[in-house]
Design a protein around this motif. Structure first.
Motif, short mmCIF file in Angstrom:
data_model
loop_
_atom_site.label_atom_id
_atom_site.label_comp_id
_atom_site.label_asym_id
_atom_site.label_seq_id
_atom_site.Cartn_x
_atom_site.Cartn_y
_atom_site.Cartn_z
N GLU A 160 -4.60 -3.22 -8.46
CA GLU A 160 -3.43 -2.35 -8.44
C GLU A 160 -2.24 -2.98 -9.16
O GLU A 160 -1.35 -2.25 -9.63
N ALA A 161 -2.21 -4.30 -9.26
CA ALA A 161 -1.04 -4.98 -9.81
C ALA A 161 -0.81 -4.63 -11.28
O ALA A 161 0.33 -4.46 -11.71
N THR A 162 -1.89 -4.55 -12.04
CA THR A 162 -1.80 -4.24 -13.47
C THR A 162 -3.05 -3.50 -13.91
O THR A 162 -4.16 -3.93 -13.59
N ASN A 163 -2.88 -2.43 -14.65
CA ASN A 163 -4.01 -1.68 -15.18
C ASN A 163 -4.52 -2.39 -16.43
O ASN A 163 -4.22 -2.01 -17.56
N SER A 164 -5.31 -3.46 -16.19
CA SER A 164 -5.78 -4.26 -17.32
C SER A 164 -7.24 -4.62 -17.12
O SER A 164 -7.73 -4.75 -15.99
N THR A 165 -7.94 -4.81 -18.23
CA THR A 165 -9.35 -5.20 -18.18
C THR A 165 -9.50 -6.57 -17.51
O THR A 165 -10.45 -6.80 -16.76
N ALA A 166 -8.54 -7.46 -17.78
CA ALA A 166 -8.61 -8.81 -17.21
C ALA A 166 -8.54 -8.77 -15.68
O ALA A 166 -9.29 -9.45 -14.99
N ASN A 167 -7.65 -7.95 -15.14
CA ASN A 167 -7.53 -7.85 -13.69
C ASN A 167 -8.76 -7.20 -13.08
O ASN A 167 -9.22 -7.59 -12.01
N SER A 212 0.82 -1.22 0.00
CA SER A 212 0.00 0.00 0.00
C SER A 212 0.85 1.27 0.00
O SER A 212 2.04 1.23 0.38
N PRO A 213 0.28 2.41 -0.40
CA PRO A 213 1.05 3.64 -0.58
C PRO A 213 1.91 4.05 0.62
O PRO A 213 3.02 4.55 0.44
N LEU A 214 1.42 3.83 1.85
CA LEU A 214 2.20 4.23 3.02
C LEU A 214 3.55 3.53 3.06
O LEU A 214 4.56 4.13 3.46
N ASN A 215 3.58 2.27 2.64
CA ASN A 215 4.78 1.46 2.76
C ASN A 215 5.41 1.09 1.42
O ASN A 215 6.40 0.35 1.39
N ASN A 216 4.86 1.60 0.34
CA ASN A 216 5.33 1.27 -1.01
C ASN A 216 5.41 2.57 -1.80
O ASN A 216 4.65 2.79 -2.74
N ILE A 217 6.32 3.41 -1.38
CA ILE A 217 6.38 4.78 -1.91
C ILE A 217 6.60 4.80 -3.42
O ILE A 217 6.04 5.64 -4.13
N SER A 218 7.38 3.87 -3.94
CA SER A 218 7.65 3.84 -5.38
C SER A 218 6.57 3.12 -6.16
O SER A 218 6.67 2.99 -7.38
N ASN A 219 5.55 2.61 -5.47
CA ASN A 219 4.47 1.83 -6.09
C ASN A 219 5.03 0.68 -6.92
O ASN A 219 4.71 0.49 -8.10
N ASP A 220 5.84 -0.12 -6.27
CA ASP A 220 6.38 -1.33 -6.87
C ASP A 220 5.21 -2.29 -7.13
O ASP A 220 4.63 -2.86 -6.22
N LEU A 221 4.87 -2.48 -8.41
CA LEU A 221 3.70 -3.28 -8.77
C LEU A 221 3.87 -4.76 -8.41
O LEU A 221 2.88 -5.47 -8.21
N SER A 222 5.11 -5.21 -8.31
CA SER A 222 5.32 -6.62 -7.94
C SER A 222 4.83 -6.89 -6.51
O SER A 222 4.43 -8.02 -6.20
N ARG A 223 4.86 -5.87 -5.66
CA ARG A 223 4.33 -6.06 -4.30
C ARG A 223 2.83 -6.31 -4.34
O ARG A 223 2.31 -7.14 -3.59
N TRP A 224 2.14 -5.59 -5.21
CA TRP A 224 0.70 -5.80 -5.33
C TRP A 224 0.40 -7.19 -5.86
O TRP A 224 -0.54 -7.86 -5.39
N GLN A 225 1.20 -7.66 -6.83
CA GLN A 225 0.96 -8.99 -7.38
C GLN A 225 1.23 -10.06 -6.32
O GLN A 225 0.49 -11.05 -6.22
N THR A 226 2.27 -9.86 -5.51
CA THR A 226 2.55 -10.80 -4.44
C THR A 226 1.41 -10.85 -3.44
O THR A 226 1.02 -11.93 -2.96
#
Length: 553
Positions: free
Chosen positions: A422-429, A229-243
């Motif tokens: 949040e992991a991917t800006n896609s219609t499938a997600n 989340s934004p508080l702890n993921n300042i760079s918005n690492d998308l791999s964290r969202w996928q994990t």
């Protein structure tokens, strides 16, 4: 932090054992010298005292019902306020907490849990119980330790990691803080290590309340969601969202947990497939007495109405169609605001006209539940209904199961929806996120509507889906100690928790007609950025000279 040990736990076990076994082992030896020999006894073939020890560790699990001066933690959000005047919860809601004055100080308690867990793990192997029993005990203890670290890091950020170390009174207790990331990695590693060692679902009725594989996976999923989340993921690492999404999906893929068809029933059943882990209590009337509207008092029952939900929360609930009350097509009627609403509204909030114990709730000015003469009554025109059984036609409170839910399946679905969106800006997600939201709204009783979207907008963008998920978390998880932390991890607290809160003033004329007016209740304050973390208590800084205070405190 580490040197202020509390041995009451062991003394209680000693006293209990003395009563049961007629002082068989301890006639001449002081309690302090014998307690560990009693608990971790190679001759205790049934593991009686070790079982008591692991049971005692369970008392450190979160128990969120009205735990802060009789208030829910949510009374320090924009969803509710304490009905009591000058409640201690206002230290949180009004930005008055400090290092020397805290109402949610869990630093010492969670390190007590960690210390006692480490003592248990270091000694329990000598108890001659079945190998599988020992495996389960040790895994459960490690879960409680991991949960304790999570309770610490969501409040304070990175904290000292002790591993299996047992600090004694004469040890050097100057330990620096590990980073937040290091703490997350430790918790996740522990969850991975124990998930296969815990009880597997389904469990027997006699095991209800025990920590299971699902609980370990749920803790992992929540920790990873917070870390992404934004508080702890300042760079918005998308791999964290996928994990985080993968961790939530692992619970779904167990194919065991399910939404209870009844939203209300999920909170009053001791055994329920929606409940992953709950803090178990004996049947009681505590919540009924604490939260029922203040006018319900008789020889058989007494109510305090301790929590006042806000107009902000009331307005967040959609209509039965799933449309927001601000949508012109929703059919919302401000002169009759409580009809045709999302059924969770009625299940969460007592409003004027709600049925309870054989009569209608009266929160109009001068009504039975807002007489304006009581020391404690609703401040907002609402009382908290959630967690209570169906007592609309009852004559008194019975003994009810009130087990605070730590993890439930609805949260897992919401966690998955948020992370995958949040992991991917896609219609499938987004399609996957839609599925989770529609399942939750369908269970709530919202009508399917066009496209079976249950009131959700079709073809939402990623940002629109984000807001839809956040709204759904708010209404679905109200008063479950979610919003307080959600708004912080989203880093929107400086807006959401910095404003004047509102209630509903209802006036009844001589003909019985009601008029409704939204009124200011009180203000909440959030001082950014410092309030995104708690201050480390002053006593802990004194006890551990290597600790560094959080910024701004």
């Amino acid at each position: 932090m580490f040197i202020r040990k509390n041995y009451k736990f062991y003394i209680v076990l000693f006293i209990f054992g003395t009563i049961q076994l007629a002082c068989k082992k301890f006639e001449t030896v002081p309690v302090e010298a014998k307690n560990e020999d009693l608990i971790y006894d190679p001759g205790d073939v049934n593991g009686f005292y070790a079982d008591q020890a692991i049971t005692n560790l369970y008392t450190f699990l979160p128990r969120g019902y009205a735990r802060i001066d009789g208030s829910f933690l949510d009374a320090a959000t924009d969803d509710g306020v304490a009905s009591q005047v000058s409640s201690e919860i206002e230290l949180l809601s009004k930005g008055l907490q400090s290092a020397s004055r805290s109402v949610d100080d869990s630093f010492e308690a969670n390190y007590q849990a960690i210390y006692r867990t480490n003592k248990f793990l270091a000694n329990v192997d000598v108890v001659p119980v079945l190998a599988l029993t020992l495996q389960h005990w040790k895994a459960e203890a490690r879960f409680i330790r991991a949960m304790s670290y999570f309770e610490l890091i969501k409040r304070y950020g990175g904290v000292p990691l002790l591993g299996d170390k047992i600090l004694m009174l004469n040890d050097d207790t100057r330990m620096p803080r590990n980073t937040y990331t290091e703490c997350v990695q430790y918790i996740v590693k522990e969850c991975d290590a124990i998930s296969g060692l815990l009880l597997k679902e389904p469990i027997s009725i006699t095991e209800v309340g025990r920590i299971t594989q699902g609980a370990a996976l749920a803790l992992k999923a929540r920790v990873l969601l917070y870390a992404a989340s934004p508080l702890n993921n300042i760079s918005n690492d998308l791999s964290r969202w996928q994990t985080a999404a993968d961790a939530a999906k692992a619970i779904i893929d167990l194919n065991y947990y399910a939404l209870n068809p009844s939203f209300v029933s999920a909170f009053i059943n001791r055994s329920d497939k929606e409940v992953i882990l709950a803090f178990q209590q004996a049947k009681n009337q505590d919540l009924e007495k604490a939260n029922s509207p203040a006018g319900y008092v008789s020889d058989l029952y007494s109510s305090r109405g301790a929590t006042s939900p806000t107009q902000e929360l009331a307005d967040a609930f959609p209509m039965l169609s799933g449309l927001a009350i601000t949508d012109p097509a929703s059919g919302y009627d401000s002169s009759n605001p409580y009809i045709n609403r999302d059924p969770r509204f009625t299940a969460t909030i007592f409003y004027n006209g709600s049925r309870w114990l054989g009569r209608a709730v009266e929160t109009f000015e001068g009504g039975k539940d807002k007489p304006n003469t009581a020391l404690m009554q609703t401040k907002t025109g609402y009382y908290l209904r959630k967690f209570l059984p169906n007592l609309e036609t009852a004559t008194n409170y019975g003994a009810i199961d009130h087990n605070f839910i730590i993890f439930r399946y609805a949260e897992v679905l919401l966690n998955y929806a948020e992370a995958i969106n949040e992991a991917t800006n896609s219609t499938a997600n987004r399609a996957l996120a839609y599925t989770q939201l529609t399942n939750i709204r369908k269970r709530a009783g919202i009508t399917a509507g066009p496209g079976s979207l249950y009131g959700l907008k079709a073809s939402m963008s990623q940002s629109e889906m984000r807001e839809a998920i956040r709204l759904e978390r708010r209404v679905e998880m109200a008063f479950e100690e979610q919003r307080f932390w959600d708004v912080r991890r989203w880093k929107t607290a400086e807006t959401d928790f910095n404003k004047t809160l509102h209630g509903m003033k209802i006036t009844r004329d001589s003909s019985g007609n009601l008029s409704y007016q939204t009124v200011n209740i009180e203000s909440v304050a959030f001082i950014a950025p410092k309030m995104y973390l708690y201050p480390i208590p002053y006593a802990e800084l004194q006890a551990n000279g290597a600790l560094i205070q959080n910024t701004g405190w």
